[in-house]
Motif scaffolding. Structure first.
Motif, PDB file in Angstrom:
ATOM      1  N   ARG B 368       0.814  -1.222   0.000  1.00 12.35           N
ATOM      2  CA  ARG B 368       0.000   0.000   0.000  1.00 12.35           C
ATOM      3  C   ARG B 368       0.839   1.259   0.000  1.00 12.35           C
ATOM      4  O   ARG B 368       0.406   2.305  -0.427  1.00 12.35           O
ATOM      5  N   ASN B 369       2.073   1.146   0.514  1.00 17.39           N
ATOM      6  CA  ASN B 369       2.899   2.342   0.612  1.00 17.39           C
ATOM      7  C   ASN B 369       3.597   2.701  -0.700  1.00 17.39           C
ATOM      8  O   ASN B 369       4.270   3.721  -0.778  1.00 17.39           O
ATOM      9  N   ARG B 428      -6.251   3.663  -5.907  1.00 14.94           N
ATOM     10  CA  ARG B 428      -7.166   4.299  -4.936  1.00 14.94           C
ATOM     11  C   ARG B 428      -7.244   3.483  -3.644  1.00 14.94           C
ATOM     12  O   ARG B 428      -7.262   4.037  -2.542  1.00 14.94           O
ATOM     13  N   ILE B 429      -7.298   2.160  -3.784  1.00 10.01           N
ATOM     14  CA  ILE B 429      -7.362   1.311  -2.579  1.00 10.01           C
ATOM     15  C   ILE B 429      -6.105   1.515  -1.736  1.00 10.01           C
ATOM     16  O   ILE B 429      -6.166   1.654  -0.514  1.00 10.01           O
ATOM     17  N   CYS B 430      -4.950   1.555  -2.396  1.00  5.86           N
ATOM     18  CA  CYS B 430      -3.692   1.747  -1.656  1.00  5.86           C
ATOM     19  C   CYS B 430      -3.725   3.062  -0.882  1.00  5.86           C
ATOM     20  O   CYS B 430      -3.351   3.108   0.295  1.00  5.86           O
ATOM     21  N   HIS B 476       8.072   3.518   6.897  1.00  9.73           N
ATOM     22  CA  HIS B 476       8.448   3.663   5.477  1.00  9.73           C
ATOM     23  C   HIS B 476       8.829   5.091   5.135  1.00  9.73           C
ATOM     24  O   HIS B 476       8.487   6.041   5.832  1.00  9.73           O
ATOM     25  N   GLU B 477       9.527   5.184   4.017  1.00  4.39           N
ATOM     26  CA  GLU B 477       9.998   6.464   3.533  1.00  4.39           C
ATOM     27  C   GLU B 477       8.965   7.026   2.569  1.00  4.39           C
ATOM     28  O   GLU B 477       8.329   6.266   1.845  1.00  4.39           O
ATOM     29  N   SER B 513       0.994  10.162  -2.400  1.00  5.71           N
ATOM     30  CA  SER B 513       0.716   9.359  -1.201  1.00  5.71           C
ATOM     31  C   SER B 513       0.054  10.219  -0.134  1.00  5.71           C
ATOM     32  O   SER B 513      -0.011  11.435  -0.258  1.00  5.71           O
ATOM     33  N   ILE B 514      -0.447   9.538   0.889  1.00  6.06           N
ATOM     34  CA  ILE B 514      -1.034  10.234   2.038  1.00  6.06           C
ATOM     35  C   ILE B 514       0.095  10.425   3.051  1.00  6.06           C
ATOM     36  O   ILE B 514       0.751   9.452   3.430  1.00  6.06           O
TER      37      ILE B 514
END
Lengths: 330, 528
Positions: B368-369, B428-430, B476-477, B513-514
């Motif tokens: 997901r990242n 979108r799911i990620c 994570h980075e 990313s979020i």
């Protein structure tokens, strides 16, 4: 408070949690027994395997739900082997998980990159050694070596030449000639128009002379399908119509796409379907492709009857049969 | 010193004086391997390979790799008296007269399917977690090579019995060779020793199947494992785990016991399948005859996608100056697979070009990242899945009472529009999962306990998560997109503008990313 973004901190490796068997002697004994039992089940599996091999007859079948009719010998042989193997694994893993040390440890990674010192030393060595060999200076040797190494690669290629003959006209010719009788496959019996009813299909081959059995390589080109329609159902050019006889039309059975046998004939739609890639050919329109990946109609064989009333070929196929190849002209 | 220790000491001394193994063993018996179920997938492949070698050797004792014609007089009544190749007759002999022969044939075939499936799933694990990144690119390429060879090896293997189904498969392979421009018909005649099917092909592929390819497999697998050993295994992020260390269990004794035990588990499961699940019942198909075919002819699944592509190809051929180019075979049979496998092999380099990241990575990514990579993977899988579905279009059509044309048109359209849709949905799911992670770290776990405040408002009680989990979710980075300027410092347009633009665009998409929660965010919430 500073405005610098501060990441969430790594709390470090969590403390080790002891398992029941690490602290409780009763649990330890229990785990030991469990491992032993698993090993014993494996031993039983081998016994079952040996028993099945020698004592279960090979011709005993019995009904087993889900599996259907099952051969007892094969089933118990396999189950015995599966048991013997699986439970060794189960025992070893259970042993590891309950009784062997389970404390996580930390090891450090080493950098894969060599030290600069080593890298420089390597470069120096290579330069010096290569210089000593004088590869850079001796261009005569370098070029002749390049030539000989380049050429020697040809020998294995040339050695492979005798893997097979050249195609010649093999891909374009079949055994069908003017006057060749159509014979049934299987059976090798000559066939008369009245043997086929309207709507019927028959697979035929060219009549085979000589004692030797028919080669599969010949069948791979010669197989022909006969289909009988009502003559008025054809939508053919006058030339193609003259290739049929009394409603009987003959096509190569070898698919013009990839060479499978075009074996499925649908009587109601008069379509021939290749089961491999679903190329669909319309029989009344000279096996024109109406669906699927094939780009060409099935070659049509011109047929008629001889003086004795048997079906014969008027002439050889007018185009190569089977899948396309580079030298094919259309 | 007990007697047992004395004997062990003598043996060890004998070996060490001749090999110097003690130093290496001392270091490596305590080598640390991280533990995770997904690291077992590659092991399954390795063990299936060993099972294939064992069961395959057994089969060679009776198999006769010959297309010489014989008349069957074995115990399987329906085929008695038929003409067939010695290869087919000997396969029937193994199945019906050799005790355990049928079991071994089925174990061999099941192990081959597990071998291939294991490779595919192992590849997915490595891809989706980013384990292919520097320094592991070599192993990625070796893996892609093994996968490709595995497909060939499997195809050759199920061709050996020379039954009606496998002979049809060989016919199709011959047509692909024959379709090659310029050299096609020559290569086909060389491969088959003359016109198809001839009598040379089965003996030849037998040598390739049991000697040449297994030899290459053995060499590549050895290098693959040595690199894993030397570079040390990747690990999942978690408390105490960094790019510089490796956290796990020492090889001896627990890891040895687990890995060794797992071999027996895999072998046991394969034997169980061989015992109860009938596979490739060649006696039902009959001997090969080029004039016959069985309905529902299709290859094993790892070839099925290829067959599906061939089935859905448009009927295109070009006739030029008396020569034929069969696009309907070349595009689905060679060009698309070529692009797919080349792209797969080059992926680590493409990704590092997009991200500009040339550092070593030993901590795995949670899929997901890295939304773009994950979405690209799902997109590729969707493509393969549609192709595979079309490879069974006849079976699907008969099973669900559809017309074959409907299934084919679904695939023809689906293979173009479904992969991009899969990409967008996955991405979108990620991002949503990233958002959920952020929520979890900042506001804690929803307990389901409702609390009524004095003024009557209901709130749900959130429990803060453990520092370990918080770290795992934020370790994570999040690298920003590459700052690539179209013009240089003096305002001159850079060379390779289009390439640069593409790289910039992809880098931006990749960086989407979020924002992961930081300690600052947490503190801020505490103040409220």
């Amino acid at each position: 408070m500073s405005n610098e973004i501060e990441a969430i901190k790594d709390p470090g490796l969590p403390a080790h949690v002891h398992r029941q068997a690490d602290t409780d002697p009763v649990a330890e004994k229990r785990a030991e027994r469990q491992v032993a039992i698993l090993f014993l089940i494996s031993a039983l599996g081998t016994v079952l395997f040996i028993f099945a091999y020698y004592f279960i007859p090979e011709d005993v079948f019995f009904f087993f739900p889900v599996l259907g009719n099952t051969n007892a010998h094969q089933l118990f042989l396999g189950l015995g082997l599966a048991m013997a193997l699986f439970f060794i694994g189960a025992a070893a893993i259970h042993w590891a998980k309950t009784l062997m040390p389970d404390e996580e440890v930390i090891a450090m990674r080493h950098t894969l990159r060599s030290d600069d010192e080593d890298r420089d030393a390597l470069v120096a060595t290579v330069k010096e050694r290569a210089g000593a060999a004088g590869l850079g200076r001796r261009s005569l040797i370098k070029r002749s070596m390049g030539l000989s190494l380049g050429l020697i690669g040809l020998s294995p290629l040339i050695l492979l030449r005798d893997l097979g003959p050249l195609p010649g006209d093999d891909l374009t010719k079949t055994s069908w000639k003017a006057g060749t009788r159509l014979v049934t496959d299987p059976g090798d019996r000559p066939i008369r128009p009245e043997d086929l009813e309207v709507g019927a299909v028959a697979q035929v081959l060219p009549e085979h002379v000589g004692k030797e059995r028919r080669h599969l390589s010949d069948i791979a080109k010669d197989a022909v399908l006969l289909i009988r329609l009502r003559p008025e159902e054809f939508q053919l050019s006058s030339e193609r119509l003259s290739w049929t006889y009394d409603g009987i039309i003959a096509f190569s059975k070898i698919c013009s796409h990839m060479g499978c046998a075009v074996a499925l004939y649908e009587q109601t739609t008069k379509h021939l379907l290749c089961p491999c890639h679903q190329s669909t050919f319309d029989v009344p329109r000279a096996a024109k492709v109406i669906f699927g990946p094939s780009a060409r109609a099935l070659p049509q064989l011109a047929i008629t009857v001889d003086s004795e009333g048997y079906l014969i070929a008027q002439k050889p196929f007018s185009e190569p049969v089977g899948p396309s190849f580079w030298e094919r002209s259309s | 010193m007990t007697a047992r220790e004395r004997v062990a000491g003598t043996v060890a001394n004998y070996v060490d004086e001749r090999t110097g193994a003690a130093k290496w063993m001392k270091k490596n018996l305590t080598k640390v391997f991280p533990d995770h179920w997904s690291f077992l997938l590659g092991e399954i492949v390795l063990y299936s390979f060993i099972i294939l070698l064992l069961s395959g050797t057994f089969l060679t004792f009776w198999y006769d790799p010959s297309q010489r014609e014989v008349i069957y007089d074995g115990s399987y009544v329906p085929l008695q008296g038929l003409h067939m190749s010695a290869a087919y007759a000997s396969t029937l002999h193994i199945s019906f007269e050799i005790r355990g022969g049928m079991l071994m044939r089925q174990i061999h075939h099941w192990a081959a399917l597990i071998f291939m499936a294991g490779m595919v799933v192992h590849l997915m694990r490595v891809y989706f977690t980013g384990a292919f990144r520097k320094p592991r690119e070599f192993n990625w390429i070796i893996g892609v090579g093994l996968l490709t060879l595995g497909i060939v090896e499997g195809f050759l293997g199920y061709s050996l019995p020379d039954d009606l189904l496998s002979g049809t498969g060989i016919r199709i392979a011959e047509a692909i060779i024959q379709a090659l421009p310029v050299v096609g018909s020559y290569l086909a005649f060389f491969a088959f020793g003359g016109a198809f099917p001839g009598e040379a092909f089965i003996p030849r592929i037998f040598t390739v199947h049991i000697l040449l390819l297994p030899g290459i497999f053995l060499a590549l697998i050895t290098v693959h494992l040595m690199l894993v050993w030397y570079q040390k295994h990747t690990q999942w992020p978690g408390p105490g785990r960094t790019e510089k260390n490796v956290v796990g269990y020492p090889l001896m004794p627990a890891y040895m016991a687990k890995a060794g035990g797992f071999f027996f588990i895999v072998f046991g499961v394969t034997a169980f399948l061989g015992a109860v699940a009938s596979i490739n019942p060649i006696w039902l198909y009959g001997p090969y005859n080029p004039g016959q075919v069985s309905a529902g002819s299709q290859p094993d699944w790892y070839m099925g996608w290829l067959d599906g592509l061939v089935r859905m190809a448009p009927p295109l051929e070009t006739y030029l100056f008396g020569y034929t180019i069969s696009w309907n075979i070349l595009i689905p049979g060679l060009i698309i697979p070529g692009i797919l496998f080349t792209g797969l092999a080059l992926y680590p380099f493409i990704e590092s070009w997009i991200t500009g990241d040339k550092r070593e990575h030993h901590l795995l990514d949670r899929p997901r990242n890295v939304p773009n990579r994950t979405a690209l993977g799902v997109m590729s899988l969707t493509f393969m899945l549609v192709a595979l579905i079309n490879g069974g279009n006849d079976i699907i059509a008969t099973t669900f009472s559809l017309s074959i044309n409907q299934v084919m048109w679904f695939s023809r359209i689906g293979i173009i529009i479904l992969p991009p849709i899969a990409f967008v949905i996955t991405k979108r799911i990620c991002l949503s999962l990233q958002r959920a992670d952020r929520e979890l770290v900042l506001h804690g776990r929803e307990t389901g306990r409702l609390l009524m405040l004095p003024h009557g408002e209901f709130v749900e009680v959130h429990e803060p998560i453990s520092p370990e989990l918080a770290w795992k979710l934020t370790a994570h980075e999040q690298a920003p997109a590459l700052a690539l300027e179209d013009v240089d410092a003096r305002g001159v347009r850079r060379a390779g503008g289009l390439k640069n633009k593409l790289r910039k665009r992809m880098s931006q998409a990749n960086a989407e990313s979020i924002a992961k929660p930081t300690a600052n965010d947490l503190k801020e919430i505490e103040h409220h």
